[in-house]
Design a protein around this motif. Sequence first.
Motif, PDB file in Angstrom:
ATOM      1  N   GLU A  90       4.024   2.781   5.289  1.00 19.03           N
ATOM      2  CA  GLU A  90       4.338   3.180   6.670  1.00 19.03           C
ATOM      3  C   GLU A  90       5.631   3.735   6.910  1.00 19.03           C
ATOM      4  OE1 GLU A  90       3.613  -0.196   9.164  1.00 19.03           O
ATOM      5  OE2 GLU A  90       4.973  -1.617   8.066  1.00 19.03           O
ATOM      6  N   ASN A  91       6.501   3.242   5.932  1.00 19.04           N
ATOM      7  CA  ASN A  91       7.834   4.006   6.356  1.00 19.04           C
ATOM      8  C   ASN A  91       8.146   5.038   5.418  1.00 19.04           C
ATOM      9  OD1 ASN A  91       8.493   2.270   8.483  1.00 19.04           O
ATOM     10  ND2 ASN A  91       8.956   0.734   7.047  1.00 19.04           N
ATOM     11  N   LYS A  92       7.347   5.354   4.494  1.00 18.42           N
ATOM     12  CA  LYS A  92       7.620   6.532   3.538  1.00 18.42           C
ATOM     13  C   LYS A  92       7.318   7.854   4.143  1.00 18.42           C
ATOM     14  CE  LYS A  92       9.017   4.314  -0.092  1.00 18.42           C
ATOM     15  NZ  LYS A  92      10.004   4.688  -1.198  1.00 18.42           N
ATOM     16  N   LYS A  93       8.107   8.808   4.531  1.00 18.88           N
ATOM     17  CA  LYS A  93       7.658   9.851   5.141  1.00 18.88           C
ATOM     18  C   LYS A  93       7.083  10.914   4.071  1.00 18.88           C
ATOM     19  CE  LYS A  93      10.619   9.598   8.955  1.00 18.88           C
ATOM     20  NZ  LYS A  93      11.872  10.308   9.731  1.00 18.88           N
ATOM     21  N   ASN A  94       7.482  10.744   2.799  1.00 24.30           N
ATOM     22  CA  ASN A  94       6.843  11.543   1.824  1.00 24.30           C
ATOM     23  C   ASN A  94       5.618  11.459   1.303  1.00 24.30           C
ATOM     24  OD1 ASN A  94       8.127   9.626   0.752  1.00 24.30           O
ATOM     25  ND2 ASN A  94       8.334  10.776  -1.072  1.00 24.30           N
ATOM     26  N   ILE A  95       4.869  10.383   1.756  1.00 25.54           N
ATOM     27  CA  ILE A  95       3.456   9.706   1.309  1.00 25.54           C
ATOM     28  C   ILE A  95       2.583   9.714   2.244  1.00 25.54           C
ATOM     29  CG2 ILE A  95       2.347   7.979  -0.003  1.00 25.54           C
ATOM     30  CD1 ILE A  95       4.827   6.920  -0.999  1.00 25.54           C
ATOM     31  N   ARG A  96       1.311  10.442   2.094  1.00 26.88           N
ATOM     32  CA  ARG A  96       0.451  10.778   3.070  1.00 26.88           C
ATOM     33  C   ARG A  96      -0.615   9.936   2.463  1.00 26.88           C
ATOM     34  NH1 ARG A  96      -0.171  16.895   5.161  1.00 26.88           N
ATOM     35  NH2 ARG A  96      -0.625  16.914   2.772  1.00 26.88           N
ATOM     36  N   ILE A  97      -1.281   9.144   3.452  1.00 28.69           N
ATOM     37  CA  ILE A  97      -2.624   8.466   2.871  1.00 28.69           C
ATOM     38  C   ILE A  97      -3.887   9.092   3.594  1.00 28.69           C
ATOM     39  CG2 ILE A  97      -3.722   5.958   2.472  1.00 28.69           C
ATOM     40  CD1 ILE A  97      -0.596   6.612   1.303  1.00 28.69           C
ATOM     41  N   HIS A  98      -5.011   8.987   2.558  1.00 30.96           N
ATOM     42  CA  HIS A  98      -6.279   9.755   3.349  1.00 30.96           C
ATOM     43  C   HIS A  98      -7.600   8.802   2.915  1.00 30.96           C
ATOM     44  CE1 HIS A  98      -4.156  13.790   3.398  1.00 30.96           C
ATOM     45  NE2 HIS A  98      -3.651  13.211   2.358  1.00 30.96           N
ATOM     46  N   ASN A  99      -8.147   8.199   3.856  1.00 31.64           N
ATOM     47  CA  ASN A  99      -9.374   7.406   3.924  1.00 31.64           C
ATOM     48  C   ASN A  99     -10.605   8.042   3.418  1.00 31.64           C
ATOM     49  OD1 ASN A  99     -10.755   4.831   5.986  1.00 31.64           O
ATOM     50  ND2 ASN A  99     -10.734   4.958   3.690  1.00 31.64           N
ATOM     51  N   VAL A 100     -10.711   8.710   2.374  1.00 30.36           N
ATOM     52  CA  VAL A 100     -11.778   9.736   2.019  1.00 30.36           C
ATOM     53  C   VAL A 100     -11.977   9.735   0.283  1.00 30.36           C
ATOM     54  CG1 VAL A 100     -10.374  11.594   1.901  1.00 30.36           C
ATOM     55  CG2 VAL A 100     -12.761  11.888   2.394  1.00 30.36           C
ATOM     56  N   ALA A 101     -13.117   9.906   0.143  1.00 27.86           N
ATOM     57  CA  ALA A 101     -13.510  10.078  -1.337  1.00 27.86           C
ATOM     58  C   ALA A 101     -13.164  11.435  -1.837  1.00 27.86           C
ATOM     59  CB  ALA A 101     -14.880   9.338  -1.650  1.00 27.86           C
ATOM     60  N   LEU A 102     -13.170  11.601  -2.917  1.00 21.72           N
ATOM     61  CA  LEU A 102     -13.079  12.983  -3.355  1.00 21.72           C
ATOM     62  C   LEU A 102     -14.076  13.508  -4.304  1.00 21.72           C
ATOM     63  CD1 LEU A 102      -9.235  13.642  -3.651  1.00 21.72           C
ATOM     64  CD2 LEU A 102     -10.948  14.528  -1.911  1.00 21.72           C
ATOM     65  N   GLY A 103     -14.735  14.575  -4.224  1.00 23.72           N
ATOM     66  CA  GLY A 103     -15.688  14.647  -5.247  1.00 23.72           C
ATOM     67  C   GLY A 103     -16.084  16.290  -5.310  1.00 23.72           C
ATOM     68  N   ASN A 104     -17.226  16.541  -5.544  1.00 24.72           N
ATOM     69  CA  ASN A 104     -17.839  18.154  -5.626  1.00 24.72           C
ATOM     70  C   ASN A 104     -18.655  18.542  -4.172  1.00 24.72           C
ATOM     71  OD1 ASN A 104     -17.990  20.683  -6.538  1.00 24.72           O
ATOM     72  ND2 ASN A 104     -19.876  20.238  -7.908  1.00 24.72           N
TER      73      ASN A 104
END
Length: 248
Positions: A90-104
């Motif tokens: 939460e305090n790391k401005k250079n890290i973004r978190i995404h609540n999603v799976a990745l695929g095709n």
Amino acid sequence: MEYSTLIKRIFIIAKSKWILHILKGNLFSLASFEVVSNLKEMVPELHYIIDVGANSGQFSKVASYFYPEARIDAFEPLPNLYSKIKKTFENKKNIRIHNVALGNENGTIMFNKNNYGHISSILEISSTNKHYPKQENDLNQIIVNIKTLDSLNLIKNKTKGNALLKLDVQGYELEVLKGAVETINNIDYIVIEANLEELYSNQPSFTKMNNYLNEREFELMGMLDFNLGDKNKYIEVDLLYKKTEKRK
């Protein structure tokens, strides 16, 4: 603790500086420390990291320590793990978190959530898999959002700095790559967890994965870590691929 797991941990501790970081107050996952510390020796500088299959954020945590200037986009579809990662960074401005799976594909997909989050996958565990303790295979299915990396345009028209794509999605790596055709044109390194046995139903073989990367001008650079299974068999290896010069 499984005998094979104990052997691996003793091996890693004996050859790495993990224990020194623990004594200094840096609480790192042992497995992730092994991967990233070996990566650091082979790739001294990274400026951008895409962490696919972030789990509890352990890879991103170690990566942000060894590559403090790197921007990181971390992807984790499980809501409980996403909340944990979000709090961690939460305090790391250079890290973004995404609540999603990745695929095709873009949309929603059924996801197999296991008691042991690290083996959760879009794919089902193979009926021939003898390597995961039975209690860890208990699962429930949830619906998660899924997107392609290309649809997110995270690294379009990169002009400078080394970029790395890390894939640890339990047999679904090839589908993520198929949805990242344009993205990997701007990627310099790929870390991929390759299965050496059929751990998940319909997972691609190591040969198929390796050929896919070779056809796109990525060559195997080295092994970063390994996982032992039943009877101390090598069942998974974390491999580093590098884009060949002619593709850059």
